[in-house]
Design a protein around this motif. Structure first.
Motif, PDB file in Angstrom:
ATOM      1  N   CYS A  43      11.184 -37.377 -18.735  1.00  0.00           N
ATOM      2  CA  CYS A  43       9.752 -37.132 -18.926  1.00  0.00           C
ATOM      3  C   CYS A  43       9.480 -36.113 -20.030  1.00  0.00           C
ATOM      4  N   PHE A  52       3.790 -41.815 -12.653  1.00  0.00           N
ATOM      5  CA  PHE A  52       4.281 -41.607 -11.300  1.00  0.00           C
ATOM      6  C   PHE A  52       3.702 -42.660 -10.360  1.00  0.00           C
ATOM      7  N   LYS A  57       4.290 -37.551  -7.356  1.00  0.00           N
ATOM      8  CA  LYS A  57       5.513 -37.127  -8.035  1.00  0.00           C
ATOM      9  C   LYS A  57       6.633 -36.890  -7.022  1.00  0.00           C
ATOM     10  N   PHE A 104       9.895 -44.302 -13.904  1.00  0.00           N
ATOM     11  CA  PHE A 104       8.646 -43.677 -14.339  1.00  0.00           C
ATOM     12  C   PHE A 104       8.211 -44.200 -15.699  1.00  0.00           C
TER      13      PHE A 104
END
Length: 230
Positions: A43, A52, A57, A104
Motif C-alpha cells: 500500500c 480495503f 482494514k 487490496f
C-alpha cells in the motif's frame, strides 16, 4: 527472397515460438514458491493505492500472495488452462481465505484475486493439486510460516525503521529452518522496503525445502531495508 517467402518465414517462426511456449507450459514443474507479502509495503509503494474490503482494514499481518509452480531452471509456467474455477468448492474455507489471502488491489478484491491466482498458477499444478487442494495447501503453509512472528522475536518490527537485510533473512531462517528469498519494492521516496517473502515447497505443496535457484525477475533489496508500519 520474395515478399511471399518472407511472409511465410515470419509465420513459421511465430508458429515455432508458440509451439515452444506450449511445450514449456505443458512440462512438469519442479517445486512451488510460497509467497507472502507485507500489505504495508504494497500500500505504501509509489503509484499504488489500496482498496480495503467492506469489513474494513484487516489486522497487520503478512498475507498470502501466491503459491506458484516453478521449473528447475528458475522459469515458471502460467495460464495452463483446463481447470475451470469453481467458487462453490471454496465456500467451506472462504472466511479463512478472506483473512489469510486478501487482495487490496483495486478493484481486484477477494474472489477476483483467487480466480486470477488459480487461472494463472493453480492450473499449472492441477496434475498434483486440484482446486480445493491447491488453496488448502496455501492456507496450511501460511499457518506454518509466520513471518511477522519470526521477525518480531528477532526485534524486527513494522515501525518504519531500517533493518539489515541479512538480519531479516536470518530471523526467518531461524524460525522456519530454511532460507527465504526476500523481495523489496520502493516507497514514494525511493526507499527500499520489505515486500515479499518466498519459501520453496516440494511438488506436493506440503513440505518446505531448500531453494535450488533464485526465481527470475524478482526485485532486489538494499543492504538496509525499511519495515513500514501498516
Amino acid at each position: 527472397m520474395g515478399k511471399w517467402g518472407s511472409s511465410m518465414l515470419i509465420k513459421l517462426s511465430l508458429m515455432l515460438s508458440l509451439s515452444v511456449v506450449a511445450l514449456a507450459n505443458n512440462g512438469d514443474f519442479h517445486l512451488f514458491y510460497f509467497v507472502q507479502q507485507w500489505l504495508g509495503s504494497y500500500c505504501d509503494q509509489h503509484g499504488e493505492r489500496c482498496c480495503f474490503p467492506d469489513s474494513g482494514k484487516p489486522a497487520a499481518e503478512f498475507s498470502i500472495y501466491g503459491l506458484w509452480p516453478y521449473y528447475n531452471d528458475g522459469s515458471f509456467p502460467y495460464n495452463c488452462g483446463g481447470g475451470n474455477f469453481n467458487e462453490a468448492l471454496l465456500k467451506p474455507m472462504q472466511d479463512n481465505l478472506r483473512k489469510e489471502w486478501p487482495s487490496f488491489t483495486c478493484p481486484q478484491i477477494g474472489r477476483k484475486f483467487w480466480v486470477h491466482e488459480w487461472n494463472k498458477h493453480g492450473t499449472c499444478s492441477k496434475s498434483v493439486l486440484g482446486e480445493v487442494a491447491y488453496f488448502k495447501a496455501a492456507l496450511a503453509l501460511k499457518n506454518r510460516v509466520n513471518i511477522l512472528q519470526a521477525l518480531t522475536r528477532a526485534g524486527i518490527r513494522p515501525n518504519n525503521q531500517m533493518y539489515p537485510l541479512k538480519a531479516v533473512k536470518k530471523a526467518i531462517a531461524r524460525a522456519t529452518g530454511f532460507h527465504p528469498w526476500v523481495v523489496c519494492n520502493s516507497n514514494s521516496q525511493g526507499v527500499s522496503q520489505i515486500w515479499q517473502v518466498s519459501m520453496c515447497v516440494d511438488r506436493t505443496g506440503t513440505r518446505l525445502i531448500n531453494c535450488p535457484f533464485v526465481p527470475k525477475g524478482q526485485g532486489d533489496c538494499g543492504s538496509q531495508i525499511k519495515f513500514p508500519s501498516y
